[in-house]
Design an enzyme around this catalytic site. Structure first.
Site, PDB file in Angstrom:
ATOM      1  N   ASP A  11       0.879  -1.165   0.000  1.00  0.00           N
ATOM      2  CA  ASP A  11       0.000   0.000   0.000  1.00  0.00           C
ATOM      3  C   ASP A  11       0.917   1.215   0.000  1.00  0.00           C
ATOM      4  O   ASP A  11       1.574   1.514   1.005  1.00  0.00           O
ATOM      5  CB  ASP A  11      -0.896  -0.003   1.239  1.00  0.00           C
ATOM      6  CG  ASP A  11      -1.831   1.191   1.300  1.00  0.00           C
ATOM      7  OD1 ASP A  11      -1.665   2.124   0.496  1.00  0.00           O
ATOM      8  OD2 ASP A  11      -2.718   1.205   2.172  1.00  0.00           O
ATOM      9  N   ASN A  26       3.560   2.869 -10.819  1.00  0.00           N
ATOM     10  CA  ASN A  26       2.404   2.838 -11.710  1.00  0.00           C
ATOM     11  C   ASN A  26       1.075   3.027 -10.972  1.00  0.00           C
ATOM     12  O   ASN A  26       0.111   3.509 -11.557  1.00  0.00           O
ATOM     13  CB  ASN A  26       2.387   1.508 -12.463  1.00  0.00           C
ATOM     14  CG  ASN A  26       1.063   1.225 -13.136  1.00  0.00           C
ATOM     15  OD1 ASN A  26       0.691   1.874 -14.116  1.00  0.00           O
ATOM     16  ND2 ASN A  26       0.317   0.265 -12.595  1.00  0.00           N
ATOM     17  N   TYR A  34      -6.630  15.148  -9.558  1.00  0.00           N
ATOM     18  CA  TYR A  34      -5.816  14.201 -10.325  1.00  0.00           C
ATOM     19  C   TYR A  34      -4.738  14.948 -11.101  1.00  0.00           C
ATOM     20  O   TYR A  34      -3.558  14.581 -11.060  1.00  0.00           O
ATOM     21  CB  TYR A  34      -6.702  13.399 -11.274  1.00  0.00           C
ATOM     22  CG  TYR A  34      -5.954  12.356 -12.075  1.00  0.00           C
ATOM     23  CD1 TYR A  34      -5.639  11.115 -11.522  1.00  0.00           C
ATOM     24  CD2 TYR A  34      -5.571  12.600 -13.397  1.00  0.00           C
ATOM     25  CE1 TYR A  34      -4.954  10.156 -12.254  1.00  0.00           C
ATOM     26  CE2 TYR A  34      -4.883  11.646 -14.138  1.00  0.00           C
ATOM     27  CZ  TYR A  34      -4.579  10.427 -13.560  1.00  0.00           C
ATOM     28  OH  TYR A  34      -3.897   9.482 -14.281  1.00  0.00           O
ATOM     29  N   LYS A  65      -0.638  14.695 -10.391  1.00  0.00           N
ATOM     30  CA  LYS A  65       0.261  14.254 -11.456  1.00  0.00           C
ATOM     31  C   LYS A  65       1.275  15.344 -11.807  1.00  0.00           C
ATOM     32  O   LYS A  65       2.427  15.048 -12.150  1.00  0.00           O
ATOM     33  CB  LYS A  65      -0.541  13.852 -12.692  1.00  0.00           C
ATOM     34  CG  LYS A  65      -1.334  12.551 -12.507  1.00  0.00           C
ATOM     35  CD  LYS A  65      -0.431  11.367 -12.228  1.00  0.00           C
ATOM     36  CE  LYS A  65      -1.180  10.054 -12.213  1.00  0.00           C
ATOM     37  NZ  LYS A  65      -0.307   8.884 -11.991  1.00  0.00           N
ATOM     38  N   VAL A  67      -5.782   5.774 -21.554  1.00  0.00           N
ATOM     39  CA  VAL A  67      -5.324   4.416 -21.842  1.00  0.00           C
ATOM     40  C   VAL A  67      -6.514   3.481 -21.695  1.00  0.00           C
ATOM     41  O   VAL A  67      -7.371   3.682 -20.818  1.00  0.00           O
ATOM     42  CB  VAL A  67      -4.188   3.989 -20.890  1.00  0.00           C
ATOM     43  CG1 VAL A  67      -3.675   2.598 -21.257  1.00  0.00           C
ATOM     44  CG2 VAL A  67      -3.046   5.004 -20.941  1.00  0.00           C
TER      45      VAL A  67
END
Length: 235
Positions: free
Chosen positions: A55, A78, A143, A147, A176
């Site tokens: 985690d 990832n 988000y 990033k 993706v």
């Protein structure tokens, strides 16, 4: 440059579509061992794959993973999370905190934990961070913010680890074709294509991957006036 041939790879978020492809492609390129990590690791049939609980938001979990997998030569950050909506002022406290912990703090802490071990094997070690085109295009709420923060941290790590011979690769990509992007009708990149581009760049000694046309266009737009990237501001 860092070869996959004979490498020991650790993949976070290995249960997901991109993570699974990283595991498979690493082995296809000759990796000797892959640690496939997740909060609840799945079962794999290949004896070269070692499921490992991790985690990335938990310091004790990171410490345990590093102790269990000290032979890693390529770390792939990832694992990621996304909020239920993309309005940064409308996110709940939990969405904001969980995205920051998963998308930014976790990868940074894991990279920091592995940095001494990777530096000790200088010349054939790498950290690969999965960013997003949304790091440069602020339509993804928290988000996008996380990033963008990871992109900045990756740049800092690259400079700090370069003298030790550790290659640090930052990856930018739009949608993706995974479960996370199921709600989007925009064009999506095949995870296999993404992973192949990432590993090609890593083995070629590159530092940044613009995996699709979206990433190429958005990065190019950063040098233009702000209204070019966000035309709504010109109205």
């Amino acid at each position: 440059m860092t070869s996959l041939d004979g490498a020991t790879v650790l993949v976070t978020g290995a249960n997901g579509g991109i993570g699974t492809q990283f595991v498979r492609e690493a082995l296809a390129r000759g990796a000797a061992k892959v640690y496939a990590t997740a909060r609840t690791p799945r079962t794999w049939v290949d004896e070269r794959i070692f499921p490992l609980p991790l985690d990335v938001t938990d310091a004790a979990s990171i410490e345990a993973a590093v102790a269990a997998a000290p032979d890693v030569t390529i770390l792939i950050n990832n694992a990621g999370a996304s909020p239920s909506s993309f309005g940064i002022l409308n996110h709940t406290d939990e969405e904001i905190r969980s995205n920051i912990e998963t998308n930014f703090v976790g990868p940074l802490m894991l990279a920091r934990a592995y940095a001494p071990l990777l530096s000790a094997r200088a010349g054939e070690t790498a950290i690969i961070d999965i960013h997003s085109a949304m790091a440069w295009y602020a339509v993804g709420g928290i988000y996008s913010a996380t990033k963008a923060a990871l992109w900045s941290a990756t740049n800092s790590m690259r400079l700090e680890l370069h003298p030790a011979g550790v290659q640090v690769v930052g990856v930018h990509v739009g949608w993706v074709d995974t479960a996370m992007a199921a709600g989007s009708t925009d064009p999506k990149l095949d995870p296999a294509v993404l992973v192949a581009k990432v590993f090609d760049a890593t083995e070629a000694g590159e530092y940044e991957v613009l995996a699709d046309e979206t990433s190429v266009q958005v990065k190019a737009a950063l040098s233009a006036p702000l209204e070019a990237l966000y035309p709504q501001l010109a109205k």
